[in-house]
Design an enzyme around this catalytic site. Structure first.
Site, PDB file in Angstrom:
ATOM      1  N   THR A 266       0.859  -1.194   0.000  1.00 12.35           N
ATOM      2  CA  THR A 266       0.000   0.000   0.000  1.00 12.35           C
ATOM      3  C   THR A 266       0.889   1.236   0.000  1.00 12.35           C
ATOM      4  OG1 THR A 266      -0.104  -0.085   2.415  1.00 12.35           O
ATOM      5  CG2 THR A 266      -1.996  -0.979   1.216  1.00 12.35           C
TER       6      THR A 266
ATOM      7  N   GLN B  37      -7.147   5.520  -1.525  1.00 14.27           N
ATOM      8  CA  GLN B  37      -6.507   4.347  -2.151  1.00 14.27           C
ATOM      9  C   GLN B  37      -6.781   4.254  -3.658  1.00 14.27           C
ATOM     10  OE1 GLN B  37      -7.574   0.708   0.118  1.00 14.27           O
ATOM     11  NE2 GLN B  37      -5.396   0.681   0.629  1.00 14.27           N
TER      12      GLN B  37
ATOM     13  N   TYR C 188      -4.275   1.623  -5.005  1.00 15.02           N
ATOM     14  CA  TYR C 188      -4.506   0.241  -4.537  1.00 15.02           C
ATOM     15  C   TYR C 188      -5.839  -0.298  -5.066  1.00 15.02           C
ATOM     16  CZ  TYR C 188      -4.647  -3.540  -0.987  1.00 15.02           C
ATOM     17  OH  TYR C 188      -4.706  -4.743  -0.329  1.00 15.02           O
TER      18      TYR C 188
HETATM   19  N1  CAA Z   1     -14.721   9.096   3.708  1.00 23.29           N
HETATM   20  C1  CAA Z   1     -14.852  10.437   3.738  1.00 23.29           C
HETATM   21  N2  CAA Z   1     -13.980  11.253   4.308  1.00 23.29           N
HETATM   22  C2  CAA Z   1     -12.915  10.699   4.893  1.00 23.29           C
HETATM   23  C3  CAA Z   1     -12.709   9.307   4.924  1.00 23.29           C
HETATM   24  C4  CAA Z   1     -13.673   8.503   4.306  1.00 23.29           C
HETATM   25  N3  CAA Z   1     -13.560   7.155   4.294  1.00 23.29           N
HETATM   26  N4  CAA Z   1     -11.568   9.044   5.569  1.00 23.29           N
HETATM   27  C5  CAA Z   1     -11.066  10.244   5.953  1.00 23.29           C
HETATM   28  N5  CAA Z   1     -11.898  11.232   5.549  1.00 23.29           N
HETATM   29  C6  CAA Z   1     -11.749  12.687   5.789  1.00 23.29           C
HETATM   30  C7  CAA Z   1     -11.326  12.952   7.219  1.00 23.29           C
HETATM   31  O1  CAA Z   1     -12.445  12.948   8.062  1.00 23.29           O
HETATM   32  C8  CAA Z   1     -10.660  14.291   7.108  1.00 23.29           C
HETATM   33  O2  CAA Z   1     -11.629  15.296   7.034  1.00 23.29           O
HETATM   34  P1  CAA Z   1     -11.440  16.650   7.867  1.00 23.29           P
HETATM   35  O3  CAA Z   1     -10.133  17.234   7.407  1.00 23.29           O
HETATM   36  O4  CAA Z   1     -12.646  17.442   7.509  1.00 23.29           O
HETATM   37  O5  CAA Z   1     -11.409  16.218   9.311  1.00 23.29           O
HETATM   38  C9  CAA Z   1     -10.003  14.245   5.731  1.00 23.29           C
HETATM   39  O6  CAA Z   1     -10.683  13.191   5.015  1.00 23.29           O
HETATM   40  C10 CAA Z   1      -8.538  13.903   5.824  1.00 23.29           C
HETATM   41  O7  CAA Z   1      -8.406  12.666   6.526  1.00 23.29           O
HETATM   42  P2  CAA Z   1      -7.041  12.268   7.212  1.00 23.29           P
HETATM   43  O8  CAA Z   1      -6.728  13.208   8.313  1.00 23.29           O
HETATM   44  O9  CAA Z   1      -7.049  10.812   7.529  1.00 23.29           O
HETATM   45  O10 CAA Z   1      -6.046  12.609   5.991  1.00 23.29           O
HETATM   46  P3  CAA Z   1      -4.574  12.193   5.796  1.00 23.29           P
HETATM   47  O11 CAA Z   1      -4.112  12.859   4.545  1.00 23.29           O
HETATM   48  O12 CAA Z   1      -3.780  12.359   7.033  1.00 23.29           O
HETATM   49  O13 CAA Z   1      -4.671  10.588   5.555  1.00 23.29           O
HETATM   50  C11 CAA Z   1      -5.292   8.588   4.478  1.00 23.29           C
HETATM   51  C12 CAA Z   1      -5.406  10.119   4.481  1.00 23.29           C
HETATM   52  C13 CAA Z   1      -3.811   8.201   4.338  1.00 23.29           C
HETATM   53  C14 CAA Z   1      -6.043   8.079   3.278  1.00 23.29           C
HETATM   54  C15 CAA Z   1      -5.859   8.044   5.800  1.00 23.29           C
HETATM   55  O14 CAA Z   1      -7.194   8.493   5.947  1.00 23.29           O
HETATM   56  C16 CAA Z   1      -5.863   6.533   5.799  1.00 23.29           C
HETATM   57  O15 CAA Z   1      -4.849   5.895   6.017  1.00 23.29           O
HETATM   58  N6  CAA Z   1      -7.023   5.897   5.543  1.00 23.29           N
HETATM   59  C17 CAA Z   1      -7.162   4.435   5.528  1.00 23.29           C
HETATM   60  C18 CAA Z   1      -7.050   3.931   4.139  1.00 23.29           C
HETATM   61  C19 CAA Z   1      -7.289   2.435   4.190  1.00 23.29           C
HETATM   62  O16 CAA Z   1      -8.331   1.958   4.594  1.00 23.29           O
HETATM   63  N7  CAA Z   1      -6.288   1.663   3.763  1.00 23.29           N
HETATM   64  C20 CAA Z   1      -6.414   0.263   3.824  1.00 23.29           C
HETATM   65  C21 CAA Z   1      -5.066  -0.332   4.069  1.00 23.29           C
HETATM   66  S1  CAA Z   1      -5.160  -2.081   4.365  1.00 23.29           S
HETATM   67  C22 CAA Z   1      -5.510  -2.702   2.889  1.00 23.29           C
HETATM   68  O17 CAA Z   1      -5.538  -2.050   1.887  1.00 23.29           O
HETATM   69  C23 CAA Z   1      -5.769  -4.176   2.864  1.00 23.29           C
HETATM   70  C24 CAA Z   1      -7.029  -4.477   2.196  1.00 23.29           C
HETATM   71  O18 CAA Z   1      -7.012  -4.970   1.081  1.00 23.29           O
HETATM   72  C25 CAA Z   1      -8.302  -4.261   2.896  1.00 23.29           C
END
Ligand code: CAA
Length: 240
Positions: A86, A144, A147
């Site tokens: 990722t 993502q 990904y």
């Molecule tokens: N839907 C809508 N808004 C969202 C959201 C979502 N799912 N997730 C985050 N946001 C919003 C937040 O609430 C935030 O809003 P505010 O600024 O108004 O508070 C804004 O987006 C920014 O969020 P972050 O502070 O998290 O932003 P960042 O830039 O620091 O990080 C990110 C962004 C890296 C994508 C982080 O949110 C993250 O790591 N998310 C998880 C992604 C994920 O699920 N990855 C899976 C990895 S495991 C895998 O991939 C295996 C598999 O096959 C399942």
């Protein structure tokens, strides 16, 4: 004569569980890994499964690596394309490198490994290919685009190659795991992960062996009539 299976990204996480399940089901198993020598050595010592190092995103290295495995262990009958990385981030902050590395390894790796293994399976009229997709390739996931696109591509790749393999006795299927308790998922920021787990009907993360059992079934003789399918193992998070 036992059948030979290779699992990419096989020394850790879901890959390791797949190696162990295939071994328990009678395959001679080989693990491929990209970088973590220490983990690979520990894996081989603990499981008795040989580990071979190359980058599955590198076409030439994949062809050469599989040729070495075939010379040393025997013809590859089952291929599990599990290796994946990722590089999460929202699109407006994602670099081209983060896009490209995920496509090169996660999707390109499937092509490179299939190129190395599929022709021999066709010739021998028996083969199993299982590609590890993702719930996030089915449903998308905030942060993502790379990904999700690569994993979604894996699902298309699976259905296309399944059509090419069917008459030759080669089945090609995908498994779409949900959120599993691996290092990859542990890297998701805790508050974000808590919100994700809250949406899983089963109420917990999955375990690696729960994916591995599915892979092992698809690789068995009994899986011979299943091809081009995607098995979702996600605790009900996405009912597809
Ligand atoms: N839907 C809508 N808004 C969202 C959201 C979502 N799912 N997730 C985050 N946001 C919003 C937040 O609430 C935030 O809003 P505010 O600024 O108004 O508070 C804004 O987006 C920014 O969020 P972050 O502070 O998290 O932003 P960042 O830039 O620091 O990080 C990110 C962004 C890296 C994508 C982080 O949110 C993250 O790591 N998310 C998880 C992604 C994920 O699920 N990855 C899976 C990895 S495991 C895998 O991939 C295996 C598999 O096959 C399942």
């Amino acid at each position: 004569m036992t059948r030979v299976a290779i699992v990419t990204g096989g020394t850790r996480g879901i890959g390791r569980a797949i190696c162990e399940a295939l071994k328990a089901d009678g395959f001679t198993v080989v693990a491929n890994y990209a970088g973590n020598e220490e983990k690979a050595r520990a894996f081989s010592a603990e499981t008795g499964i040989a580990a071979y190092r190359w980058d599955v995103g590198d076409h030439e290295a994949s062809i050469a690596g599989c040729a070495k495995v075939e010379a040393e262990v025997g013809p590859i009958d089952a291929l599990v394309n599990n290796a994946g990385i990722t590089r999460d981030g929202v699109l407006h902050k994602m670099s081209f490198e983060d896009w490209n590395e995920v496509m090169r390894i996660n999707l390109g790796g499937c092509f490179n490994m299939a190129k190395a293994c599929f022709p021999g399976m066709r010739e021998r009229k028996w083969g199993r290919i299982v590609n590890i997709g993702s719930i996030n390739g089915q449903a998308g996931q905030y942060g993502q685009v790379n990904y999700a696109a690569a994993k979604s591509g894996i699902h298309g790749f699976t259905k296309a190659l399944a059509q090419e393999g069917a008459r030759a006795g080669v089945t090609v299927n995908a498994i779409a795991p949900g959120y599993i308790d691996t290092d990859m998922v542990a890297a998701v920021p805790e508050p974000v992960l808590e919100k994700i787990v809250a949406k899983i009907p089963v109420g917990r993360l999955g375990h690696a062996y729960e994916i591995a059992r599915g892979v092992s079934f698809l690789c068995s003789e009994d899986g011979g009539f299943i091809t081009g399918s995607t098995m979702s193992i996600n605790g009900g998070q996405h009912m597809y």
